[in-house]
Scaffold this motif. Structure first.
Motif, mmCIF file in Angstrom:
data_model
loop_
_atom_site.group_PDB
_atom_site.id
_atom_site.type_symbol
_atom_site.label_atom_id
_atom_site.label_comp_id
_atom_site.label_asym_id
_atom_site.label_seq_id
_atom_site.Cartn_x
_atom_site.Cartn_y
_atom_site.Cartn_z
ATOM 1 N N THR A 1 28.653 -24.600 -0.729
ATOM 2 C CA THR A 1 28.951 -23.220 -0.330
ATOM 3 C C THR A 1 28.243 -22.218 -1.227
ATOM 4 O O THR A 1 27.781 -21.165 -0.772
ATOM 5 C CB THR A 1 30.481 -23.002 -0.318
ATOM 6 N N GLU B 1 35.660 -23.016 6.932
ATOM 7 C CA GLU B 1 36.657 -23.375 5.919
ATOM 8 C C GLU B 1 37.192 -22.162 5.178
ATOM 9 O O GLU B 1 37.906 -22.307 4.188
ATOM 10 C CB GLU B 1 36.041 -24.377 4.922
ATOM 11 N N THR C 1 35.624 -20.041 3.291
ATOM 12 C CA THR C 1 35.164 -20.036 1.903
ATOM 13 C C THR C 1 34.103 -18.971 1.640
ATOM 14 O O THR C 1 33.564 -18.911 0.535
ATOM 15 C CB THR C 1 34.618 -21.424 1.488
ATOM 16 N N ASP D 1 28.838 -23.469 7.677
ATOM 17 C CA ASP D 1 29.489 -24.027 6.487
ATOM 18 C C ASP D 1 30.975 -24.176 6.788
ATOM 19 O O ASP D 1 31.701 -23.204 6.788
ATOM 20 C CB ASP D 1 29.259 -23.070 5.308
HETATM 21 MG MG MG Z 1 32.259 -25.473 0.634
#
Ligand code: MG
Ligand code: ADP
Length: 312
Positions: free
Chosen positions: A113, A142, A144, A201
């Motif tokens: 990430t 996610e 993030t 991602d």
């Molecule tokens: Mg990640």
């Protein structure tokens, strides 16, 4: 009028729907399909699948050989996006290529990430500073994405943090179908903004948690396959870098060597042109290993994650 798959003899509404769902949504895709895959996906006999494929081959312009020179000319349009680490750029032959998918896989905390954030910032940079002067799309599965991290990285590159944030467009994907839909919608964004980087991602987290057990593996792989091809198509049409992340799962059957395998197996592996395996090392260091590249040697290098972002 352009032909649709319903124009093929033997393809009724029900079959067409199944084919579309699996990503066989135009004549060309069917023309180059394998009879076995097509039969399996649409529930028709293999003999019938062969007839459909043969019909599609008659309509589609399949037999296009290009000279090496023509291909070289197309490849001249390819641009390379810096990762922030010259070590990693060198390993990749200059950076992440447009018109390809680059996959970063590794364990939790391996820096996937962080690298996505850095790529986003780098793509917004002016061309004189090695950037793409581009807006960026991020499909975040996610939750993030952190604008605070973008601000840190933008400052480290002497960029205006607010302007940088304005050029990064983030969509949270709530499940795998939503993720697929967002990738399809990316083209709408690309008509409005100059998009030369699309990030997913993570590529596989929703698929992994939603399709559990052997029975659902085939469906998961079909959907992932279709999703990857949508992404690649976007990259090709808009001359954009496609960067995706992937987790690993431990394979207990491997006793020697590294037992970590990327999720999605062959489907993801065959569609991603470049695959980079990230491993944690001491302090902020990470080892990046290039795997299965079509024309670059395998190899590994060290990158560092700091407050300012990704460096050597
Ligand atoms: Mg990640
Ligand atoms: P992954 O996506 O592979 O699970 P991340 O990209 O989220 O992993 O990496 C998280 C790691 O990145 C942290 O463990 C930390 O080492 C490093 N990191 C995150 N933010 C910073 C920062 N501001 N400064 C230095 N290192 C950071």
């Amino acid at each position: 009028r352009e032909l649709t798959i319903e124009d093929l003899p033997g393809v009724g509404d029900a079959t067409a729907e199944k084919l579309r769902e699996s990503g066989y949504d135009d004549i060309m895709t069917i023309a180059v399909a394998s009879p076995k895959d097509l039969a399996e996906i649409s529930g028709i006999a293999e003999g019938a699948a062969i007839k459909i494929i043969n019909a599609a081959r008659k309509y589609a312009d399949v037999g296009n050989f290009e000279t090496g020179e023509e291909i070289l000319n197309k490849r001249k349009e390819i641009k390379k996006l810096t990762t922030g680490s010259s070590n990693l750029d060198n390993l990749l032959g200059g950076g992440l290529e447009t018109q390809s998918i680059t996959e970063f896989f590794g364990e939790f905390g391996s820096g996937k990430t962080q690298i996505m954030h850095q790529l986003a910032v780098n793509a917004t940079m002016p061309v004189e500073k090695n950037g793409f002067d581009s807006d960026v799309l991020i499909i975040d599965t996610e939750n993030t994405f952190r604008p605070e991290r973008i601000i840190q990285m933008a400052r480290a590159k002497d960029l205006d943090p607010d302007q940088t944030l304005e050029r990064i467009h983030v969509a949270r994907a709530y499940n795998s179908h939503h993720q697929i839909l967002l990738a399809e919608k990316a083209a709408d964004m690309a008509r409005e903004y100059r998009i030369r980087l699309l990030i997913v991602d993570s590529l596989t987290s929703h698929f992994r948690s939603e399709y559990v057990g052997r029975g659902s593996l085939a469906e998961r792989q079909q959907l992932l396959n279709r999703h990857m091809h949508d992404l690649l198509k976007f990259g090709t049409i808009y001359n954009a870098v496609i960067a995706v992340t992937n987790q690993v799962s431990a394979n207990p059957a491997v006793f020697f060597g590294d037992p970590m395998n990327p999720i999605g197996g062959n489907i993801v592996g065959h569609t991603a042109t470049f695959r980079i395996y990230l491993r944690k090392a001491k302090a902020g260091k990470r080892i990046a290993r290039l795997i299965d590249s079509p024309y670059l040697p395998e190899g590994e290098t060290v990158i560092t994650i700091t407050e300012s972002g990704i460096t050597d």
